[in-house]
Design an enzyme around this catalytic site. Structure first.
Site, PDB file in Angstrom:
ATOM      1  N   LYS A 268       0.848  -1.206   0.000  1.00 29.44           N
ATOM      2  CA  LYS A 268       0.000   0.000   0.000  1.00 29.44           C
ATOM      3  C   LYS A 268       0.879   1.250   0.000  1.00 29.44           C
ATOM      4  O   LYS A 268       2.007   1.202   0.489  1.00 29.44           O
ATOM      5  CB  LYS A 268      -0.866   0.028   1.273  1.00 29.44           C
ATOM      6  CG  LYS A 268      -2.006  -0.960   1.285  1.00 29.44           C
ATOM      7  CD  LYS A 268      -2.837  -0.791   2.546  1.00 29.44           C
ATOM      8  CE  LYS A 268      -3.991  -1.777   2.587  1.00 29.44           C
ATOM      9  NZ  LYS A 268      -4.995  -1.586   1.534  1.00 29.44           N
ATOM     10  N   ARG A 342     -10.216 -11.405   1.921  1.00 32.38           N
ATOM     11  CA  ARG A 342     -11.027 -12.475   1.318  1.00 32.38           C
ATOM     12  C   ARG A 342     -10.303 -13.820   1.386  1.00 32.38           C
ATOM     13  O   ARG A 342     -10.930 -14.866   1.455  1.00 32.38           O
ATOM     14  CB  ARG A 342     -11.416 -12.091  -0.116  1.00 32.38           C
ATOM     15  CG  ARG A 342     -10.265 -11.799  -1.020  1.00 32.38           C
ATOM     16  CD  ARG A 342     -10.664 -11.062  -2.295  1.00 32.38           C
ATOM     17  NE  ARG A 342     -10.807  -9.624  -2.092  1.00 32.38           N
ATOM     18  CZ  ARG A 342     -11.152  -8.753  -3.040  1.00 32.38           C
ATOM     19  NH1 ARG A 342     -11.374  -9.185  -4.274  1.00 32.38           N
ATOM     20  NH2 ARG A 342     -11.260  -7.482  -2.799  1.00 32.38           N
TER      21      ARG A 342
HETATM   22  N1  BES Z   1      -8.177  -3.722   4.231  1.00 31.47           N
HETATM   23  C1  BES Z   1      -8.308  -3.345   2.889  1.00 31.47           C
HETATM   24  C2  BES Z   1      -9.624  -2.594   2.607  1.00 31.47           C
HETATM   25  C3  BES Z   1      -9.744  -1.219   3.205  1.00 31.47           C
HETATM   26  C4  BES Z   1      -9.172  -0.130   2.610  1.00 31.47           C
HETATM   27  C5  BES Z   1     -10.488  -1.032   4.345  1.00 31.47           C
HETATM   28  C6  BES Z   1      -9.322   1.127   3.156  1.00 31.47           C
HETATM   29  C7  BES Z   1     -10.649   0.222   4.891  1.00 31.47           C
HETATM   30  C8  BES Z   1     -10.056   1.294   4.305  1.00 31.47           C
HETATM   31  C9  BES Z   1      -8.289  -4.556   1.970  1.00 31.47           C
HETATM   32  O1  BES Z   1      -7.497  -5.597   2.401  1.00 31.47           O
HETATM   33  C10 BES Z   1      -7.755  -4.101   0.647  1.00 31.47           C
HETATM   34  O2  BES Z   1      -6.633  -3.681   0.604  1.00 31.47           O
HETATM   35  N2  BES Z   1      -8.582  -4.181  -0.372  1.00 31.47           N
HETATM   36  C11 BES Z   1      -8.214  -3.730  -1.668  1.00 31.47           C
HETATM   37  C12 BES Z   1      -8.732  -4.735  -2.675  1.00 31.47           C
HETATM   38  C13 BES Z   1      -8.205  -4.526  -4.060  1.00 31.47           C
HETATM   39  C14 BES Z   1      -6.727  -4.825  -4.098  1.00 31.47           C
HETATM   40  C15 BES Z   1      -8.949  -5.423  -5.004  1.00 31.47           C
HETATM   41  C16 BES Z   1      -8.867  -2.373  -1.912  1.00 31.47           C
HETATM   42  O3  BES Z   1      -9.993  -2.152  -1.485  1.00 31.47           O
HETATM   43  O4  BES Z   1      -8.209  -1.524  -2.501  1.00 31.47           O
HETATM   44 ZN    ZN Z   2      -5.447  -5.401   1.789  1.00 33.78          ZN
END
Ligand code: BES
Ligand code: ZN
Ligand code: ZN
Length: 491
Positions: A268, A342
């Site tokens: 990230k 997931r």
């Molecule tokens: N934990 C994150 C989702 C999230 C992001 C929750 C910001 C709260 C605030 C999750 O694991 C994630 O990173 N999801 C990605 C999925 C994508 C790579 C398909 C997302 O939402 O960007």
């Molecule tokens: Zn994530």
């Protein structure tokens, strides 16, 4: 925070007088207002613009040697507990600025036809949620506990029960918040499991924790893969509560317990990454809910499951393109290691399905897309079953936590088909990201099991702007009360 229910006040140094709006411009005052003050008040303060509207609040010190806190409730004929939770937040703040150590609130003088037991619930939850303060990692400071005496001339059993139940609910929700607020270097998967076991002591909740070796033995390769990039071992937390005969199928709650989400190899951006300590709030809120159900002794059997892991980019981490097999035998192509929630839920939902529960509800901070869609006011949910939709909507009406149904269709499910494996962990495009995540999860839930997936990415933290009893910065514990209601409504 100390809240007590009494026939009349014993220790309070100030008393609440309710104001409501009326046809004339002057506010109406509740009957516990001394006559002289009432006259002075309606005449004197009308000119200063006080109207009794909802949320109006001011403190009057030393009126004939007594102190009064005036609280506006608007024109509401029937105040909802949620309004009282919100009012509690402003009263609590005022108690602090005016240094009111003990306050009496005459429940029997609330204007309109507000049910007294419901009012006691609203205030008890409101005060306990508002007074939550996360300061474990700061230098200790002396804080005096404040007292609220809820008074009612004709106390009933229902009122005492409302107080006791609400104390349990709010304490459990605050425990969920605390788990969420603790930093990632402290609240590791191992610690999450330990804290759950510690908190469950003395209740009828049985907590079993699987370590890495057990997780391996149980063929939870997908969970293991996510944790492989971290020096912290995963845990699988299993919570059992038996409140009904063994012949009754359990209801099952599953929560994402990702104690820190760096994104893994699909790292990230650093701005805001510190918020990813909250990525275990789904797990934390399931833990709080199951704990509350046990402490409330609800007549239902419950299975609670929390897969707990870090997501880090260490040398053994999942790499984009890696393929892993989940517990139910389906292979997953991991094309983005940041879509890890997931992956850990896949194994947990497979396990949950094997137990043939009456239904499964999961909670996860799963997608940024859900935050974009619904913001911080509503939890978006997906379901494969109309009765489950009714159940969660009915539960949310009574908990007054806001939920919103999102569509999950065959198209979303097809979008998640894999190229080199059975399923892809990301979709083919950037649209409907939260539906894609829900569609991915659906591969791990038996079709005949009623299921709801709650994406709490927007509502799990920082939502105090909309709900004043939640911290402006910090975990909210959202859905704890709705989940408890779902269990309560289960027949
Ligand atoms: N934990 C994150 C989702 C999230 C992001 C929750 C910001 C709260 C605030 C999750 O694991 C994630 O990173 N999801 C990605 C999925 C994508 C790579 C398909 C997302 O939402 O960007
Ligand atoms: Zn994530
Ligand atoms: Zn995550």
């Amino acid at each position: 925070m100390n809240i007590q229910l009494k026939k009349s006040s014993v220790k309070a140094s100030a008393e609440v007088i309710f104001l409501s709006t009326s046809d004339s411009k002057a506010p109406k005052v509740s009957k516990n207002c001394p006559k002289g003050l009432s006259q002075f008040f309606t005449k004197g303060l009308q000119s200063e613009g006080w109207s009794g509207k909802f949320g109006e609040i001011f403190f009057m010190r030393n009126w004939e040697e007594s102190n009064y806190l005036f609280v506006g409730v608007g024109d509401s004929k029937n105040l909802k507990p949620e309004q009282l939770r919100c009012l509690s937040a402003s009263i609590f703040k005022k108690m602090s600025t005016e240094k009111i150590k003990a306050l009496a609130i005459p429940i029997d003088h609330i204007p309109g036809r507000t049910d007294s037991a419901a009012a006691i619930s609203g205030f008890t939850e409101g005060f306990n949620l508002s007074s939550y303060d996360f300061s474990d990692f700061k230098a200790p400071s002396k804080k005096e506990e404040v007292l609220v005496e809820l008074t009612h001339a004709k106390m009933s059993k229902a009122m005492s029960k409302a107080l006791a139940d609400s104390l349990i609910l709010a304490d459990s929700q605050n425990f969920s918040r605390w788990l969420g607020d603790c930093p990632g270097n402290f609240m590791t998967p191992t610690e999450l499991a330990k804290q759950t076991q510690k908190k469950a002591k003395g209740s009828a909740l049985k907590v079993t924790v699987w370590d890495k070796a057990r997780i391996k033995k149980e063929k939870m390769e997908s969970l293991l893969g996510v944790s492989a990039g971290s020096s912290e071992d995963p845990r699988f937390i299993v919570m059992n509560y038996k409140g009904a005969p063994a012949s009754k199928k359990p209801v099952c709650f599953v929560g994402k317990g990702l104690t820190f989400d760096s994104g893994g190899i699909s790292l990230k951006p650093s701005a805001g990454m510190q918020e990813m300590k909250y990525d275990m709030c789904g797990g934390a809120n399931v833990i709080g809910a199951v704990l509350a159900i046990a402490r409330l002794k609800l007549k239902v059997n419950v299975l609670g499951l929390v897969p707990a892991s870090e997501n880090m980019p260490g040398p053994a981490a999942n790499k984009p393109g890696d393929i892993r097999k989940a517990r139910n035998g389906k292979s997953i192509e991991i094309n983005n290691t940041d879509a890890e929630g997931r992956l850990i839920l896949a194994d947990a939902l497979s396990y949950a399905s094997e137990k043939k529960p009456a239904w499964i509800v999961d909670a996860a901070t799963l997608t940024g897309a859900m935050m974009i869609a619904l913001g911080r006011t509503h939890t978006g949910f997906y379901s494969n079953n109309s009765q489950m939709v009714s159940l969660i909507e009915k539960a949310s009406q009574s908990s007054e936590e806001q939920v919103w149904r999102m569509p999950l269709t065959e198209d979303h499910v097809k979008d998640m088909k894999g190229t080199y494996a059975d399923i892809n962990n990301i979709g083919p495009h950037r649209y409907a990201g939260s539906a894609q995540a829900a569609a991915f999860l659906s591969y791990f839930v038996d079709e005949d099991i009623p299921w709801v997936h709650c994406d709490i990415a927007g509502t799990a933290w920082h939502c105090g702007k909309y709900f004043p009893y939640h911290p402006s910065q910090g975990a909210s514990g959202t859905m704890v009360r709705t989940f408890v209601e779902m269990a309560r409504l289960h027949k």
